[in-house]
Write a protein that holds these residues in place. Structure first.
Motif, PDB file in Angstrom:
ATOM      1  N   VAL A   1      -4.905 -12.844  -3.734  1.00  0.00           N
ATOM      2  CA  VAL A   1      -5.790 -13.091  -4.878  1.00  0.00           C
ATOM      3  C   VAL A   1      -6.555 -14.395  -4.700  1.00  0.00           C
ATOM      4  N   ASP A   2      -5.844 -15.480  -4.392  1.00  0.00           N
ATOM      5  CA  ASP A   2      -6.462 -16.803  -4.322  1.00  0.00           C
ATOM      6  C   ASP A   2      -7.501 -16.909  -3.205  1.00  0.00           C
ATOM      7  N   GLN A   3      -7.227 -16.230  -2.085  1.00  0.00           N
ATOM      8  CA  GLN A   3      -8.127 -16.307  -0.930  1.00  0.00           C
ATOM      9  C   GLN A   3      -9.132 -15.159  -0.897  1.00  0.00           C
ATOM     10  N   HIS A   4      -9.134 -14.353  -1.959  1.00  0.00           N
ATOM     11  CA  HIS A   4     -10.083 -13.231  -2.064  1.00  0.00           C
ATOM     12  C   HIS A   4     -10.034 -12.337  -0.823  1.00  0.00           C
ATOM     13  N   MET A   5      -8.822 -12.016  -0.398  1.00  0.00           N
ATOM     14  CA  MET A   5      -8.642 -11.154   0.769  1.00  0.00           C
ATOM     15  C   MET A   5      -8.878  -9.693   0.390  1.00  0.00           C
ATOM     16  N   GLY A   6      -9.490  -8.979   1.266  1.00  0.00           N
ATOM     17  CA  GLY A   6      -9.712  -7.555   1.027  1.00  0.00           C
ATOM     18  C   GLY A   6      -8.544  -6.710   1.471  1.00  0.00           C
ATOM     19  N   ILE A   7      -7.353  -7.098   1.111  1.00  0.00           N
ATOM     20  CA  ILE A   7      -6.131  -6.400   1.510  1.00  0.00           C
ATOM     21  C   ILE A   7      -5.442  -5.853   0.263  1.00  0.00           C
ATOM     22  N   GLN A   8      -5.086  -4.581   0.286  1.00  0.00           N
ATOM     23  CA  GLN A   8      -4.305  -3.998  -0.809  1.00  0.00           C
ATOM     24  C   GLN A   8      -2.826  -4.303  -0.597  1.00  0.00           C
ATOM     25  N   PRO A   9      -2.183  -5.065  -1.499  1.00  0.00           N
ATOM     26  CA  PRO A   9      -0.756  -5.344  -1.338  1.00  0.00           C
ATOM     27  C   PRO A   9       0.083  -4.121  -1.679  1.00  0.00           C
ATOM     28  N   GLN A  10       1.155  -3.936  -0.929  1.00  0.00           N
ATOM     29  CA  GLN A  10       2.070  -2.825  -1.138  1.00  0.00           C
ATOM     30  C   GLN A  10       3.513  -3.320  -1.087  1.00  0.00           C
ATOM     31  N   SER A  11       4.408  -2.537  -1.661  1.00  0.00           N
ATOM     32  CA  SER A  11       5.835  -2.816  -1.560  1.00  0.00           C
ATOM     33  C   SER A  11       6.582  -1.491  -1.528  1.00  0.00           C
ATOM     34  N   ALA A  12       7.473  -1.349  -0.562  1.00  0.00           N
ATOM     35  CA  ALA A  12       8.243  -0.114  -0.424  1.00  0.00           C
ATOM     36  C   ALA A  12       9.349  -0.041  -1.470  1.00  0.00           C
ATOM     37  N   ALA A  13       9.744   1.175  -1.822  1.00  0.00           N
ATOM     38  CA  ALA A  13      10.803   1.359  -2.815  1.00  0.00           C
ATOM     39  C   ALA A  13      11.452   2.719  -2.646  1.00  0.00           C
ATOM     40  N   ARG A  14      12.748   2.762  -2.898  1.00  0.00           N
ATOM     41  CA  ARG A  14      13.423   4.048  -3.004  1.00  0.00           C
ATOM     42  C   ARG A  14      13.094   4.660  -4.356  1.00  0.00           C
ATOM     43  N   THR A  15      13.511   5.885  -4.574  1.00  0.00           N
ATOM     44  CA  THR A  15      13.234   6.552  -5.858  1.00  0.00           C
ATOM     45  C   THR A  15      14.239   6.097  -6.909  1.00  0.00           C
ATOM     46  N   LEU A  16      14.298   4.790  -7.115  1.00  0.00           N
ATOM     47  CA  LEU A  16      15.222   4.178  -8.064  1.00  0.00           C
ATOM     48  C   LEU A  16      14.478   3.142  -8.897  1.00  0.00           C
ATOM     49  N   GLU A  17      14.731   3.118 -10.190  1.00  0.00           N
ATOM     50  CA  GLU A  17      14.096   2.127 -11.044  1.00  0.00           C
ATOM     51  C   GLU A  17      14.473   0.712 -10.623  1.00  0.00           C
ATOM     52  N   THR A  18      15.678   0.537 -10.071  1.00  0.00           N
ATOM     53  CA  THR A  18      16.112  -0.786  -9.635  1.00  0.00           C
ATOM     54  C   THR A  18      15.290  -1.290  -8.460  1.00  0.00           C
ATOM     55  N   ASP A  19      14.652  -0.392  -7.704  1.00  0.00           N
ATOM     56  CA  ASP A  19      13.749  -0.795  -6.627  1.00  0.00           C
ATOM     57  C   ASP A  19      12.325  -1.002  -7.132  1.00  0.00           C
ATOM     58  N   ILE A  20      11.926  -0.213  -8.120  1.00  0.00           N
ATOM     59  CA  ILE A  20      10.536  -0.226  -8.578  1.00  0.00           C
ATOM     60  C   ILE A  20      10.284  -1.337  -9.591  1.00  0.00           C
ATOM     61  N   ALA A  21      11.252  -1.610 -10.457  1.00  0.00           N
ATOM     62  CA  ALA A  21      11.075  -2.639 -11.484  1.00  0.00           C
ATOM     63  C   ALA A  21      10.712  -4.005 -10.891  1.00  0.00           C
ATOM     64  N   PRO A  22      11.321  -4.452  -9.779  1.00  0.00           N
ATOM     65  CA  PRO A  22      10.915  -5.735  -9.199  1.00  0.00           C
ATOM     66  C   PRO A  22       9.460  -5.740  -8.714  1.00  0.00           C
TER      67      PRO A  22
ATOM     68  N   SER B   1       8.355   0.001  13.249  1.00  0.00           N
ATOM     69  CA  SER B   1       8.696  -0.296  11.858  1.00  0.00           C
ATOM     70  C   SER B   1      10.075   0.273  11.565  1.00  0.00           C
ATOM     71  N   CYS B   2      10.677  -0.221  10.523  1.00  0.00           N
ATOM     72  CA  CYS B   2      11.944   0.324  10.072  1.00  0.00           C
ATOM     73  C   CYS B   2      11.731   1.081   8.765  1.00  0.00           C
ATOM     74  N   CYS B   3      12.590   2.023   8.482  1.00  0.00           N
ATOM     75  CA  CYS B   3      12.418   2.816   7.278  1.00  0.00           C
ATOM     76  C   CYS B   3      13.740   2.890   6.541  1.00  0.00           C
ATOM     77  N   TRP B   4      13.732   2.528   5.260  1.00  0.00           N
ATOM     78  CA  TRP B   4      14.962   2.614   4.469  1.00  0.00           C
ATOM     79  C   TRP B   4      15.202   4.041   3.984  1.00  0.00           C
ATOM     80  N   SER B   5      16.419   4.332   3.625  1.00  0.00           N
ATOM     81  CA  SER B   5      16.755   5.661   3.136  1.00  0.00           C
ATOM     82  C   SER B   5      17.061   5.614   1.645  1.00  0.00           C
ATOM     83  N   THR B   6      16.721   6.690   0.985  1.00  0.00           N
ATOM     84  CA  THR B   6      16.968   6.771  -0.451  1.00  0.00           C
ATOM     85  C   THR B   6      18.418   7.177  -0.733  1.00  0.00           C
TER      86      THR B   6
END
Length: 274
Positions: free
Chosen positions: A88-109, A269-274
């Motif tokens: 945001v501060d550097q006005h980068m044209g990058i879409q931020p992402q975050s991986a998550a399992r299908t759990l609210e405990t992963d998505i809420a953060p 890359s590594c991939c987590w399991s649900t």
């Protein structure tokens, strides 16, 4: 002498019969920053190193970046916040992402990190889909559909864009994939991603699979984007939630250490399991 155009001097069979003159632009997602530090020989990098990598991504023209797994712990969420604020501060044209399992405990953060950083962070929600995974976990198809609907609905309800990934897609049953993708799209996922988690696919298999996924998307919601993730020999290809007016393809960017010896696309890359 009559002036000639280039097309008069050379007939190009590569673009004959209505083929596009240029291939579609390849969108690049970099997963270098994702918290796939599963080897005991690896040291978790400090945030200063992560920021340096993020700036290199900006210089390279990376479209999207998985900044980390917020649900892995407080430090990981804090790092994602810092990196997202830098975008945001550097006005980068990058879409931020975050991986998550299908759990609210992963998505809420991710929701918390997105609010703190002041930018939508795309939730890359993943779920095992192959019969062997269902057998190992004791999952039924109904269980997978419930997890899909609840996870995507939770993320969408909290204002996050969603890209839904089916792990081990290249060994999953077509009817199961059809129902899982349909559930994700109906819950609001803007993109779906097919994954070759164990390096099983051949080029022919990828073509068959993506063609199938395309038919499902066209049936349920043609506005949804389709992505390809080749894990183990590659990394995630989770994209920015681009609008339907930009039907670019997506590929992965090599991690820095893969440039010298590995293929240009895609990275490790590594991939987590649900």
């Amino acid at each position: 002498m009559e002036e000639l155009k280039g097309s008069d001097l050379i007939y190009d069979w590569n673009v004959a019969a209505g083929m596009p003159e240029y291939p579609p632009r390849v969108m690049v997602t970099d997963e270098t920053l994702r918290d796939g530090l599963q080897s005991p020989s690896i040291t978790h990098p400090p945030i200063e190193d992560k920021l340096r990598i993020l700036h290199l991504m900006r210089d390279l023209g990376i479209d999207a970046a998985d900044l980390g797994l917020c649900g892995a712990g407080q430090r990981f969420k804090e790092d994602v916040c810092v990196l997202a604020r830098e975008i945001v501060d550097q006005h980068m044209g990058i879409q931020p992402q975050s991986a998550a399992r299908t759990l609210e405990t992963d998505i809420a953060p991710i929701v918390d990190a997105s609010e703190q950083a002041g930018i939508p962070i795309e939730a890359c929600i993943f779920l095992g889909s192959s019969p062997i995974r269902q057998y190992a976990e004791g999952w039924s198809l109904d269980k997978l559909l419930d997890l899909t609907d609840s996870a995507v609905s939770f993320a969408i309800g909290h204002g996050l864009p969603v890209m839904f990934v089916t792990e081990d897609t290249t060994r999953a049953q077509p009817d199961h994939l059809r129902q899982i993708y349909a559930a994700a799209m109906r819950a609001g996922a803007q993109r779906v991603c097919a994954a070759d988690t164990v390096g099983h696919a051949t080029p022919e298999g990828i073509r068959n699979l993506i063609g199938f996924v395309k038919s499902v998307v066209e049936e349920v919601n043609p506005e949804v984007g389709i992505d390809w993730q080749a894990t183990r020999i590659a990394g995630w290809t989770s994209p920015t939630p681009w609008p339907a007016s930009r039907p670019e393809q997506t590929a992965s960017m090599p991690a820095p250490w893969a440039l010298a010896s590995g293929p240009a696309i895609p990275p490790w890359s590594c991939c987590w399991s649900t």
